[in-house]
Scaffold this motif. Sequence first.
Motif, PDB file in Angstrom:
ATOM      1  N   UNK A   1      12.459   5.533  -9.796  1.00  0.00           N
ATOM      2  CA  UNK A   1      11.153   4.911 -10.067  1.00  0.00           C
ATOM      3  C   UNK A   1      10.443   4.569  -8.756  1.00  0.00           C
ATOM      4  N   UNK A   2      11.222   4.056  -7.808  1.00  0.00           N
ATOM      5  CA  UNK A   2      10.630   3.638  -6.524  1.00  0.00           C
ATOM      6  C   UNK A   2       9.993   4.835  -5.792  1.00  0.00           C
ATOM      7  N   UNK A   3      10.640   6.007  -5.927  1.00  0.00           N
ATOM      8  CA  UNK A   3      10.094   7.148  -5.183  1.00  0.00           C
ATOM      9  C   UNK A   3       9.046   7.904  -5.988  1.00  0.00           C
ATOM     10  N   UNK A   4       8.931   7.632  -7.298  1.00  0.00           N
ATOM     11  CA  UNK A   4       7.965   8.418  -8.073  1.00  0.00           C
ATOM     12  C   UNK A   4       6.722   7.624  -8.481  1.00  0.00           C
ATOM     13  N   UNK A   5       6.801   6.280  -8.512  1.00  0.00           N
ATOM     14  CA  UNK A   5       5.645   5.504  -8.985  1.00  0.00           C
ATOM     15  C   UNK A   5       4.601   5.330  -7.881  1.00  0.00           C
ATOM     16  N   UNK A   6       3.346   5.303  -8.295  1.00  0.00           N
ATOM     17  CA  UNK A   6       2.244   5.062  -7.360  1.00  0.00           C
ATOM     18  C   UNK A   6       2.231   3.576  -6.971  1.00  0.00           C
ATOM     19  N   UNK A   7       2.364   3.267  -5.667  1.00  0.00           N
ATOM     20  CA  UNK A   7       2.416   1.858  -5.259  1.00  0.00           C
ATOM     21  C   UNK A   7       1.118   1.095  -5.538  1.00  0.00           C
ATOM     22  N   UNK A   8       0.058   1.807  -5.937  1.00  0.00           N
ATOM     23  CA  UNK A   8      -1.207   1.115  -6.215  1.00  0.00           C
ATOM     24  C   UNK A   8      -1.333   0.666  -7.668  1.00  0.00           C
ATOM     25  N   UNK A   9      -0.390   1.055  -8.518  1.00  0.00           N
ATOM     26  CA  UNK A   9      -0.454   0.601  -9.920  1.00  0.00           C
ATOM     27  C   UNK A   9      -0.390  -0.924  -9.962  1.00  0.00           C
ATOM     28  N   UNK A  10      -1.068  -1.524 -10.948  1.00  0.00           N
ATOM     29  CA  UNK A  10      -1.119  -2.988 -11.042  1.00  0.00           C
ATOM     30  C   UNK A  10       0.255  -3.639 -11.103  1.00  0.00           C
ATOM     31  N   UNK A  11       1.163  -3.035 -11.876  1.00  0.00           N
ATOM     32  CA  UNK A  11       2.467  -3.674 -12.086  1.00  0.00           C
ATOM     33  C   UNK A  11       3.496  -3.282 -11.020  1.00  0.00           C
ATOM     34  N   UNK A  12       3.028  -2.575  -9.993  1.00  0.00           N
ATOM     35  CA  UNK A  12       3.907  -2.188  -8.886  1.00  0.00           C
ATOM     36  C   UNK A  12       3.408  -2.923  -7.631  1.00  0.00           C
ATOM     37  N   UNK A  13       4.303  -3.657  -6.981  1.00  0.00           N
ATOM     38  CA  UNK A  13       3.898  -4.498  -5.850  1.00  0.00           C
ATOM     39  C   UNK A  13       4.526  -3.941  -4.580  1.00  0.00           C
ATOM     40  N   UNK A  14       3.693  -3.776  -3.531  1.00  0.00           N
ATOM     41  CA  UNK A  14       4.257  -3.254  -2.276  1.00  0.00           C
ATOM     42  C   UNK A  14       4.524  -4.394  -1.289  1.00  0.00           C
ATOM     43  N   UNK A  15       5.215  -4.080  -0.227  1.00  0.00           N
ATOM     44  CA  UNK A  15       5.555  -5.069   0.808  1.00  0.00           C
ATOM     45  C   UNK A  15       4.268  -5.600   1.448  1.00  0.00           C
ATOM     46  N   UNK A  16       4.299  -6.857   1.972  1.00  0.00           N
ATOM     47  CA  UNK A  16       3.068  -7.421   2.542  1.00  0.00           C
ATOM     48  C   UNK A  16       2.492  -6.599   3.694  1.00  0.00           C
TER      49      UNK A  16
END
Length: 293
Positions: free
Chosen positions: A74-89
């Motif tokens: 999931x980490x390598x396939x999901x778009x980090x810009x999706x609302x429910x996906x949070x990226x590092x600060x």
Amino acid sequence: MSQRSSLDTDPYASRFSNSWKLASRQDPVVWDMDASGPLSRQQLLDFEARGYSAFPQLVSANRARSLLAEARHLQSSLDPHLDHVISEPTSQEIRSIFRVHEDNAYFAKVCRDESIVGIARQILGSEVYLHQSRINFKPAFQGKEFFWHSDFETWHMEDGMPRMRAVSISISLTENNEFNGPLMLVRGSHKSYVRCVGETPDEHFRSSLKKQEYGVPSREALHLLVEQGEIVAPKGGPGSAVMFDCNTMHASVGNLSPYPRTNLFLVFNSVDNPLEAPFGGTEPRPRFLSYRP
Ligand code: 6CS
Ligand code: FE
């Protein structure tokens, strides 16, 4: 913004002034000492006293490894810009993926596992539902810390959770050791409620999930809580877990080690503790953070 939270009407009022206060908990921790379930009476008593329980092997190591493989996929396939996906600060690397109990068959299954849900039901003395689910990644060398906080303070002020009748469980999918930023808890802190300073900004979750700056306790309050208890950091291999009360003060440091740390984090709320309007007067947060039927 109309602050619903005031000392006259809300025992857990917070973020209404510039000074912090320590208040006492108004709710039971274990809601029914005689409820049947996976925990022994002694384990229930310990949970009541400490505000957490550590389980050396709640999920089998094999299952934890398959869940880890799925989490990495999931980490390598999901778009980090999706609302429910949070990226590092400070980078695009994925830090958290929410709502995995709805979106992913493997995680949906483990979230319904009786050996997990049964513990939550036993402590809360009622049927329970998932208030929040997330996978947390703390990448090797650069995973960032989480400052001290009580989850309940946020869930009360920003989600409208009325009472302290929820528990969280963090299930390690990797090894969880002293080097890769394990969960730290303050033993006994669940019995005090720290009223925090400041006002909640609108759409606070957009920044708080990367770095929380409102709803964090004062340093003086933390000194007091740690003097009354102590800081603990349960360690364990893949499949080990820590269940803790919604008001237990916790934090984790950054990961400077070469070992990534990944965990599955689930929050069970009692069906008798349904969400109301947020006590801080802001709009309810999105459903992926705080489930509302
Ligand atoms: O927002 C939440 O629901 C969770 N996340 C943070 C950063 N603080 C409160 C709670 O643990
Ligand atoms: Fe938390």
